[in-house]
Design an enzyme around this catalytic site. Sequence first.
Site, short mmCIF file in Angstrom:
data_model
loop_
_atom_site.label_atom_id
_atom_site.label_comp_id
_atom_site.label_asym_id
_atom_site.label_seq_id
_atom_site.Cartn_x
_atom_site.Cartn_y
_atom_site.Cartn_z
N LYS A 69 -6.20 -21.05 121.97
CA LYS A 69 -5.97 -19.60 121.80
C LYS A 69 -4.62 -19.22 122.40
O LYS A 69 -4.25 -19.70 123.47
CB LYS A 69 -7.11 -18.85 122.49
N SER A 91 -12.35 -11.54 120.61
CA SER A 91 -10.95 -11.68 120.28
C SER A 91 -10.52 -13.11 119.92
O SER A 91 -9.42 -13.30 119.41
CB SER A 91 -10.12 -11.20 121.47
N SER A 108 -15.73 -12.56 123.89
CA SER A 108 -14.73 -13.05 122.92
C SER A 108 -14.82 -14.51 122.52
O SER A 108 -14.13 -14.93 121.61
CB SER A 108 -13.33 -12.78 123.45
N1 GLN Z 1 -14.60 -7.05 122.40
C1 GLN Z 1 -14.38 -6.93 123.79
C2 GLN Z 1 -13.14 -6.09 124.04
O1 GLN Z 1 -12.62 -5.62 123.11
C3 GLN Z 1 -14.30 -8.28 124.44
C4 GLN Z 1 -12.96 -8.89 124.44
C5 GLN Z 1 -12.90 -10.21 125.16
O2 GLN Z 1 -13.91 -10.79 125.54
N2 GLN Z 1 -11.67 -10.65 125.37
O3 GLN Z 1 -12.69 -5.90 125.12
#
Ligand code: GLN
Length: 500
Positions: A79, A154, A178
């Site tokens: 990532k 994400s 995420s």
């Molecule tokens: N969807 C969550 C957010 O928007 C989680 C994001 C994550 O785990 N990086 O913050």
Amino acid sequence: MTLTNCSAAELAIALQKGETSAVECATAFLDRIEATNSTVNAFLTVDREGALAAAEAVDASRAEGKPLGPLAGLPVAVKDVLCTTDQPTTCASKMLKGYQPPYDADVVERLRAAGTVILGKTNMDEFAMGGSNENSAYGLVRNPWDLERAPGGSSGGSAAAIAADMAPLAIGSDTGGSIRQPAGLCGITGLKPTYGRVSRRGLIAFSSSLDQIGPMARSAKECAMLLQAIAGHDPGDSTSLNTPVPDYSADLEKPLQGLRIGRVAAHFGEGLDPEVAEHVEQTFATYEAAGATIHEVELPHATYGVPTYYLIAPSEASSNLARYDGAHYGHRWDGTPSDEKGITEFDSPLVEMYCRSRAEGFGPEVKRRIMLGTYSLSSGYYDAYYAKALRVRRLIRQDFSKAFENVDVIGGPVSATPAFKLGEKTDDPVAMYLVDLYTVGTNLAGIGGISFPCGFTKSSLPVGFQLQGPALSEPLLLQAAHQYQQATDWHLKRTAALSS
Ligand code: GLN
């Protein structure tokens, strides 16, 4: 044997037996990326040269009879939130466009030491903020199961890369879901380890009390292999745990006889898609048939998880992202005057440079989070928002501790719905935040969670199941997921949308 159709575990065996080489493997995946990335957009950077050089080194070591670890020669996608010296690290933000870090993240160092072949850097929501991968400054990612749908986020690029056979293994990060949510929506397996189990040195910080790095793969067995390589203490990350790393593969084959799985009735309330509910209930039944027992447990403060998370995470983000001001770090305004609405008068040229650099460098969701966080930390509002969120976080953590007095793990859905349509939630931030309902508790409590496919909807979209376990319960989570995968074949299903 089509190499890109093989799982990491199969490739590892073929490599050890000499049936294929690391170079052959890397080439197959690089070619697959070349053929499909223009459709899926899972990768932001592809490092053909670097990957082939790393693969050649592994093949040479093998030819010389040098001892190699189980991951040697296996391709992996990383990532783009993790620093790599040989490839740009952008966090999918214009703010870090072209940024070339001076050091490798601890996880990247470990991946290289294990002999893995880093194929490239995967797309993501900007600064890991989002649940659909539509917040990338470099274009959205498409779900390989249905190209009109989001892969989740994400870590959407990492999940889509595996689902599309562009990589057998990937690294993601999980601040509020995420790793687990995109894994669920893309039909793969992903583990969010306990807070501190994997070093975050070289992870570009989003919310430091929640961020954790973890493995993504087709199966729990492969997540165990990858976690083995990346877990462990790092003196360079003061939050990394200085406790021994167990053998994550040791317990995988042990039967589940006597495992106590918690079921939370509130998880099956309003908003849960009936097909998701059906597959999740079926999964509990499969576990029962395998010798586990199911017990009702309560997480009374779970409904406050999303509001608590969306105060704590943006507050920490607003602080972490303060460094991107065009002077210390990040994109810098080039001095061209602009009459962009709202920012025409500044206290000084320096302030103008800061403001315009940040206005240009950050996308809309990141700006929204910075504003939310700055507001909740500001004097006058701190007690009502941030401090209160910290108190609720403690209650959420206590809920889990209490539940784990009676059960070993807690099962349930990862997401309330299967993959949603691209664009469906982009105009409604609250609808997008609610996607995180089942995942944020794990991060707020600092515990572990694993997500794996447990069925498909009638329209062939994967459904994910989540198991949450107490701190450092990774061996148990991996064993429980692996045993399920021994009894079912959902994790073996392949997408039709991209078949060539
Ligand atoms: N969807 C969550 C957010 O928007 C989680 C994001 C994550 O785990 N990086 O913050």
